[in-house]
Design a protein around this motif. Structure first.
Motif, PDB file in Angstrom:
ATOM      1  N   THR A 228       0.849  -1.186   0.000  1.00  0.00           N
ATOM      2  CA  THR A 228       0.000   0.000   0.000  1.00  0.00           C
ATOM      3  C   THR A 228       0.886   1.237   0.000  1.00  0.00           C
ATOM      4  O   THR A 228       1.745   1.404   0.870  1.00  0.00           O
ATOM      5  CB  THR A 228      -0.882   0.024   1.263  1.00  0.00           C
TER       6      THR A 228
ATOM      7  N   HIS B 248       1.305   5.327   0.244  1.00  0.00           N
ATOM      8  CA  HIS B 248       0.584   6.474   0.785  1.00  0.00           C
ATOM      9  C   HIS B 248       1.270   7.779   0.415  1.00  0.00           C
ATOM     10  O   HIS B 248       1.060   8.801   1.070  1.00  0.00           O
ATOM     11  CB  HIS B 248       0.494   6.342   2.294  1.00  0.00           C
TER      12      HIS B 248
ATOM     13  N   LEU C 278      -0.763  10.926   0.319  1.00  0.00           N
ATOM     14  CA  LEU C 278      -1.539  11.356   1.480  1.00  0.00           C
ATOM     15  C   LEU C 278      -1.014  12.709   1.946  1.00  0.00           C
ATOM     16  O   LEU C 278       0.133  12.828   2.364  1.00  0.00           O
ATOM     17  CB  LEU C 278      -1.402  10.294   2.575  1.00  0.00           C
ATOM     18  N   PRO C 279      -1.820  13.747   1.901  1.00  0.00           N
ATOM     19  CA  PRO C 279      -1.317  15.070   2.259  1.00  0.00           C
ATOM     20  C   PRO C 279      -1.301  15.277   3.773  1.00  0.00           C
ATOM     21  O   PRO C 279      -1.662  14.384   4.535  1.00  0.00           O
ATOM     22  CB  PRO C 279      -2.348  16.003   1.600  1.00  0.00           C
TER      23      PRO C 279
ATOM     24  N   ALA D 248      -2.427  16.696   7.428  1.00  0.00           N
ATOM     25  CA  ALA D 248      -3.729  16.546   8.070  1.00  0.00           C
ATOM     26  C   ALA D 248      -4.712  17.637   7.693  1.00  0.00           C
ATOM     27  O   ALA D 248      -5.874  17.377   7.382  1.00  0.00           O
ATOM     28  CB  ALA D 248      -3.558  16.481   9.572  1.00  0.00           C
TER      29      ALA D 248
ATOM     30  N   MET E 287      -6.028  17.100   4.231  1.00  0.00           N
ATOM     31  CA  MET E 287      -6.532  15.761   3.881  1.00  0.00           C
ATOM     32  C   MET E 287      -8.056  15.712   3.977  1.00  0.00           C
ATOM     33  O   MET E 287      -8.644  16.069   4.999  1.00  0.00           O
ATOM     34  CB  MET E 287      -5.907  14.728   4.820  1.00  0.00           C
TER      35      MET E 287
ATOM     36  N   PRO F 121     -11.062  13.420   4.395  1.00  0.00           N
ATOM     37  CA  PRO F 121     -11.237  12.044   4.849  1.00  0.00           C
ATOM     38  C   PRO F 121     -12.078  11.176   3.922  1.00  0.00           C
ATOM     39  O   PRO F 121     -12.084   9.951   4.050  1.00  0.00           O
ATOM     40  CB  PRO F 121     -11.927  12.193   6.218  1.00  0.00           C
TER      41      PRO F 121
ATOM     42  N   SER G 252     -11.740  11.278   0.583  1.00  0.00           N
ATOM     43  CA  SER G 252     -11.008  11.014  -0.658  1.00  0.00           C
ATOM     44  C   SER G 252     -10.065   9.852  -0.442  1.00  0.00           C
ATOM     45  O   SER G 252      -9.691   9.545   0.682  1.00  0.00           O
ATOM     46  CB  SER G 252     -10.186  12.234  -1.066  1.00  0.00           C
TER      47      SER G 252
ATOM     48  N   LEU H 166      -4.634   6.480  -1.602  1.00  0.00           N
ATOM     49  CA  LEU H 166      -3.762   5.308  -1.544  1.00  0.00           C
ATOM     50  C   LEU H 166      -3.546   4.667  -2.903  1.00  0.00           C
ATOM     51  O   LEU H 166      -4.428   4.686  -3.765  1.00  0.00           O
ATOM     52  CB  LEU H 166      -4.358   4.270  -0.584  1.00  0.00           C
TER      53      LEU H 166
ATOM     54  N   LYS I 254     -11.825  11.951  11.954  1.00  0.00           N
ATOM     55  CA  LYS I 254     -10.627  12.765  11.679  1.00  0.00           C
ATOM     56  C   LYS I 254     -10.569  13.928  12.654  1.00  0.00           C
ATOM     57  O   LYS I 254      -9.530  14.202  13.273  1.00  0.00           O
ATOM     58  CB  LYS I 254     -10.664  13.265  10.236  1.00  0.00           C
TER      59      LYS I 254
ATOM     60  N   LEU J 233      -7.544  14.251  15.459  1.00  0.00           N
ATOM     61  CA  LEU J 233      -6.566  15.331  15.337  1.00  0.00           C
ATOM     62  C   LEU J 233      -6.619  16.290  16.515  1.00  0.00           C
ATOM     63  O   LEU J 233      -5.578  16.706  17.028  1.00  0.00           O
ATOM     64  CB  LEU J 233      -6.785  16.092  14.025  1.00  0.00           C
TER      65      LEU J 233
ATOM     66  N   GLN K 179      -7.279   4.628   6.170  1.00  0.00           N
ATOM     67  CA  GLN K 179      -6.538   5.771   5.657  1.00  0.00           C
ATOM     68  C   GLN K 179      -6.356   6.814   6.751  1.00  0.00           C
ATOM     69  O   GLN K 179      -5.311   7.449   6.853  1.00  0.00           O
ATOM     70  CB  GLN K 179      -7.287   6.362   4.464  1.00  0.00           C
ATOM     71  N   LEU K 180      -7.379   6.981   7.551  1.00  0.00           N
ATOM     72  CA  LEU K 180      -7.293   7.945   8.642  1.00  0.00           C
ATOM     73  C   LEU K 180      -6.229   7.529   9.643  1.00  0.00           C
ATOM     74  O   LEU K 180      -5.451   8.356  10.134  1.00  0.00           O
ATOM     75  CB  LEU K 180      -8.637   8.074   9.349  1.00  0.00           C
TER      76      LEU K 180
ATOM     77  N   MET L  48      -3.694   5.804   8.960  1.00  0.00           N
ATOM     78  CA  MET L  48      -2.408   6.054   8.307  1.00  0.00           C
ATOM     79  C   MET L  48      -2.060   7.540   8.409  1.00  0.00           C
ATOM     80  O   MET L  48      -0.889   7.886   8.623  1.00  0.00           O
ATOM     81  CB  MET L  48      -2.467   5.618   6.842  1.00  0.00           C
ATOM     82  N   LEU L  49      -3.061   8.366   8.230  1.00  0.00           N
ATOM     83  CA  LEU L  49      -2.811   9.811   8.338  1.00  0.00           C
ATOM     84  C   LEU L  49      -2.260  10.143   9.724  1.00  0.00           C
ATOM     85  O   LEU L  49      -1.296  10.913   9.855  1.00  0.00           O
ATOM     86  CB  LEU L  49      -4.116  10.587   8.104  1.00  0.00           C
TER      87      LEU L  49
ATOM     88  N   MET M 144       1.295   9.239  10.063  1.00  0.00           N
ATOM     89  CA  MET M 144       2.188  10.169   9.398  1.00  0.00           C
ATOM     90  C   MET M 144       2.260  11.483  10.141  1.00  0.00           C
ATOM     91  O   MET M 144       3.324  12.107  10.230  1.00  0.00           O
ATOM     92  CB  MET M 144       1.732  10.367   7.958  1.00  0.00           C
ATOM     93  N   GLU M 145       1.138  11.920  10.686  1.00  0.00           N
ATOM     94  CA  GLU M 145       1.153  13.143  11.500  1.00  0.00           C
ATOM     95  C   GLU M 145       2.064  12.975  12.688  1.00  0.00           C
ATOM     96  O   GLU M 145       2.810  13.888  13.055  1.00  0.00           O
ATOM     97  CB  GLU M 145      -0.274  13.475  11.988  1.00  0.00           C
TER      98      GLU M 145
ATOM     99  N   ARG N  76       5.442  13.414  11.524  1.00  0.00           N
ATOM    100  CA  ARG N  76       5.713  14.820  11.197  1.00  0.00           C
ATOM    101  C   ARG N  76       5.900  15.657  12.444  1.00  0.00           C
ATOM    102  O   ARG N  76       6.742  16.542  12.501  1.00  0.00           O
ATOM    103  CB  ARG N  76       4.557  15.397  10.382  1.00  0.00           C
TER     104      ARG N  76
ATOM    105  N   LEU O  72      -0.293  -3.657   6.073  1.00  0.00           N
ATOM    106  CA  LEU O  72       0.073  -2.405   6.734  1.00  0.00           C
ATOM    107  C   LEU O  72       0.659  -2.599   8.130  1.00  0.00           C
ATOM    108  O   LEU O  72       0.942  -1.627   8.820  1.00  0.00           O
ATOM    109  CB  LEU O  72      -1.160  -1.490   6.825  1.00  0.00           C
TER     110      LEU O  72
ATOM    111  N   PHE P 162       3.951  -0.915   8.423  1.00  0.00           N
ATOM    112  CA  PHE P 162       3.821   0.539   8.358  1.00  0.00           C
ATOM    113  C   PHE P 162       3.544   1.134   9.739  1.00  0.00           C
ATOM    114  O   PHE P 162       4.118   2.140  10.136  1.00  0.00           O
ATOM    115  CB  PHE P 162       2.696   0.900   7.387  1.00  0.00           C
TER     116      PHE P 162
END
Lengths: 725, 111
Positions: A202, A204, A207-208, A210, A213, A215, A217, A220, B30, B34, B59-60, B62-63, B66-67, B70, B93, B96
């Motif tokens: 997968t 990513h 993925l932009p 936060a 982003m 949620p 869209s 991946l 989300k 956050l 995906q969330l 994963m976000l 990554m946050e 960051r 994953l 990851f």
């Protein structure tokens, strides 16, 4: 969380499946007659395939798994590897039935299937596998290991073939895939049914942060390695619903290394990373990757249009998708050259017809009032409006008209099953499939028709030996025909069997005291006795018929539709049942007649002529119930007497009506003119009133009764001197 | 439907997600994840109550991972529910996220 959209999508899916299963059944039945018919094989295959596809998107794993086996078998039939045998057809028909149950269970119960259902399915799967010659552990000599075909379109110079045995699939679904109601996970689950997913990475990268982003869209990307014996087309089909919106690359096993070069070129991610993923997924060996990366350096120089052509699958011209189910329907419509149509809720249609009915009545009232004024302009306008209302009425009624062909075709399966049950070889002929009927009538006629067909097959058509002895072909024929005839629709069910046994029927009727010994019934009337309650001359009570409960129920059902049924028969040759039905149940073109202050409506279609009775004609009345009309002796009824009006009245006019070849006259005071109207059903109190089939509201606000002409005609025959009660 | 609870103690935020983590809940999840993450240095998300999770849900997560990288914070996913495990497995994953994941003996991946 179950949203209404999900419910709607499921409902559409169920409808789709029903239609597809119907198409599948029809295809299988035509294969019985012509086992090599490519069109039928294709349509059966397509049906199974489409069901599998949509079920896959919904995640209905059980349906997918079962349909997969069916599809595999059908693929072999299509490729000519497997022949269509009787066993095959029977198993496939049963599989279709099972799928119907499975779909119903999954969608209405919203649960996984119970044990019995699963066991049933497993049994069928075993049968299907047996037909394919698939044994679980024994090596089968007939099985040839299928290798994925090498990309013969590859004409790129240089390079060599990679080692990997697996398909490499690269997919970037596109931002809106989740919004459109689809989920990458579902695609991978489905893909896994084609083989084994050896590796899936997968990505990513897109993925932009936060804050940016969205949620809903999808950012991946995926690199998949699949070990599968399927061909490219089958793998492509997995992604059918997203083809337009996603970036999809499919590289077959042992393809040219340049494919991977082009792949890495066209993907947005960093080449080292991609290379790493490819090696990890064993799409490339380390050495092969080195080669690819070395060539990457030259990527600005190398044009490689052929490579791109290879890898970049041409996006098929399809409409943009908003929901998987919608797309399913649209794609299917493109493949089938049919007239554009839309689905309408039948309750909405009924509402519309109701309103149109009210409109017709309101229009009549306006017209009446306009007539009283001296305003020509007003009268003209109202007349114009009335014409438009008539058009709307006709159009609205037309919406309810459905060709009877669909109903007829369903009987193929009935004939197939029953002929197997009876051990007779019988085929079904269909004529007049395009004849249109009101949809309510079609729904209600289905059961009586089924019974009549079964009856013909059971009692009409003789055994093969009897037929051969009589010089007939061993295969019996049942025919269905439908056509319009003067305001009614006629449905014929005929068979080429032994016909009705007049003497037997007569004997039974006398035995039961239904007839006096000195009756003078015509053959036709004798045949009609079979519709009396409890009447049956069958020596044997079979599972299907012979209990004597069938025919009178058929008669009653048809009478409830304001129709009638008749029998024609030739001993030794066969018989025909003729069902006559009114074209529509809702609105009627009528002719208004009056007795005293009461108005009666006579269906316009059944009127032959109207005659003014002067003094002379009145004396032309032969005896109490007959009149001499230009040399023809016509039975008649005085409506005044029939409906118990007091007094003598004027009795000036005679309305000559005809139904099913019989004529009669109705004597009334006044002829009031043509009149279109909506039929309102009479309440329960009036159910047993003979001679009346409904009521309507006149423009004046008065109620007028609609005459049941066929019934009245019958009554004139009776009073004229039959001995039937 | 989803319920997200958060407790903060000594800079560690412990979150629990109970219910569905699908596209329908994505926006809500989300926001909550956050905002809680902002105020903490370390976050632990208990996924035992996650009954359904789709690509939007994963995906969330994963976000969030990554946050956390960051912002130089720590993120741990714990007590993965069966639904979560399946998705992690399908999409490969586990590496990851790097969290220890309990897989029972008869969990089979896609096939």
């Amino acid at each position: 969380m179950m949203s209404t959209e999900m419910e709607e999508a499921k409902r559409l899916f169920k409808q789709e499946c029903e239609e597809l299963l119907q198409a599948m059944e029809e295809g299988l039945l035509s294969l019985e007659c012509d086992p090599k018919d490519g069109d039928s094989i294709n349509s059966v295959f397509r049906a199974a395939h489409t069901i599998k596809g949509t079920a896959g998107v919904f995640g209905f794993d059980e349906i997918v798994a079962f349909t997969h086996v069916v599809e595999t078998l059908l693929e072999r039939v299509r490729d000519g590897v497997l022949n269509v045998s009787d066993d095959l057809l029977v198993t496939l028909l049963k599989s279709g039935d099972y799928l119907g149950e499975l779909v119903h269970h999954t969608l209405t119960e919203d649960a996984t299937p119970g044990e019995t259902l699963i066991a049933q399915g497993q049994l069928l799967i075993d049968n299907l596998n047996a037909l394919m010659g698939v044994e679980s552990s024994l090596p089968d000599e007939k099985m040839i290991p299928v290798e994925a075909p090498l990309e013969s379109a590859v004409i790129v110079e240089g390079g060599h073939l990679v080692e990997t045995d697996n398909w490499h699939i690269s997919v970037r679904f596109g931002r809106d895939v989740l919004r459109n109601g689809m989920d990458p996970l579902a695609f991978f689950h489905y893909l896994a049914t084609l083989g084994e997913i050896v590796a899936l990475a997968t990505l990513h990268d897109d993925l932009p942060e936060a804050a940016e982003m969205d949620p809903e869209s999808c950012y991946l990307g995926f690199e998949v390695d699949l070990h599968s014996a399927s061909d490219r087309e089958a793998i492509e089909r997995v992604f059918e619903f997203v083809r337009d919106d996603c970036q999809l690359h499919i590289i077959p096993p042992r393809s040219n290394i340049s494919n991977y070069i082009s792949l890495i070129n066209s993907l947005p991610e960093d080449e080292m990373r991609l290379g790493e993923i490819l090696v990890r997924g064993k799409a490339l060996t380390e050495r092969e990757l080195e080669q690819v990366l070395a060539q990457q350096v030259q990527k600005s120089d190398v044009a490689d249009p052929i490579g791109r052509m290879l890898v970049d699958e041409a996006v098929v011209d399809q409409q943009v998708v908003h929901a998987a189910v919608d797309k399913q329907v649209q794609t299917r419509r493109k493949k089938i050259p049919e007239i554009h149509s839309i689905r309408v809720d039948s309750s909405k249609l009924d509402e519309l017809i109701n309103l149109v009915g009210e409109l017709v009545i309101a229009g009549a009232r306006s017209y009446l009032l306009a007539q009283r004024t001296n305003n020509d302009e007003l009268l003209e306008t109202i007349a114009g409006t009335s014409r438009l209302v008539e058009e709307i009425r006709d159009n609205a009624l037309n919406l309810r008209m459905v060709p009877i062909g669909d109903t007829f075709r369903r009987f193929q399966r009935v004939v197939y099953d029953v002929s197997k049950e009876l051990g007779k070889d019988i085929q079904l002929n269909i004529d007049g499939a395009e004849t249109e009927l009101d949809k309510t009538v079609i729904e209600k006629i289905s059961d009586p028709l089924t019974h009549l067909i079964r009856n013909s097959m059971d009692h009409g058509i003789e055994s093969a030996e009897e037929r051969e002895a009589a010089g007939k072909p061993a295969k019996g024929t049942v025919s269905l025909n439908a056509y319009h005839d003067s305001g009614t629709i006629v449905i014929e069910i005929s068979d080429d069997g032994g016909g009705l046994n007049r003497d037997k029927i007569l004997a039974k009727a006398l035995e039961r005291g239904m007839l006096a010994a000195n009756h003078n019934l015509s053959d036709r009337e004798i045949y009609r006795l079979i519709f009396e309650a409890g009447f049956s001359t069958a020596d044997e009570v079979t599972n299907l018929s012979g209990r004597g409960v069938g025919m009178d129920v058929v008669n009653r059902n048809i009478a409830a539709l304001r129709g009638s049924i008749d029998v024609e028969s030739t001993p030794g040759q066969g018989s025909t049942m003729l069902i006559r039905l009114p074209l529509t149940l809702a609105i009627i073109d009528g002719f208004l007649v009056g007795v005293d202050d009461t108005s009666y409506v006579v269906p316009l279609d059944l009127i032959m002529e109207c005659v003014e009775l002067t003094g002379d004609e009145n004396s032309a009345i032969v005896d109490h119930d007959f009149i001499n009309l230009r040399g023809e002796v016509l039975p008649f009824i005085r409506l005044r007497e029939k409906f118990s009006h007091n007094g003598q009245g004027r009795q000036e006019s005679l309305v000559v009506v005809e139904y099913a070849g019989q004529r009669a006259g109705l004597v009334v005071d006044e002829l009031l003119g043509e009149f279109q109207t909506v039929i309102k059903p009479l309440g329960k109190i009036f159910q047993s009133l003979r001679g009346v089939s409904g009521a309507t509201i006149l423009g004046s606000g008065d109620v007028a009764v609609i005459l049941d002409v066929p019934n009245l005609i019958k009554q004139t025959v009776v009073t004229a001197g039959g001995t039937l009660h | 439907m989803v319920e997200i609870s958060a407790r903060r103690r000594k800079g560690v935020c412990r979150m629990e997600i109970v219910g569905d983590m699908t596209i329908y809940e994505a926006l809500e999840i989300k926001k909550k994840l956050l905002s809680s993450f902002d105020k903490a240095q370390e976050m632990e998300v208990n996924l035992s109550g996650v009954s359904e999770i789709d690509s939007a849900g994963i995906q969330l997560l994963m976000l969030m991972k990554m946050e956390s990288q960051r912002q130089g914070k720590k993120l741990r996913l714990t007590a993965h529910s069966e639904a979560t495990l399946k998705v992690l497995d399908t999409l490969s994953l586990s590496a990851f996220f790097g969290d220890p994941v309990l897989i029972s003996a008869d969990d089979s991946p896609l096939h």
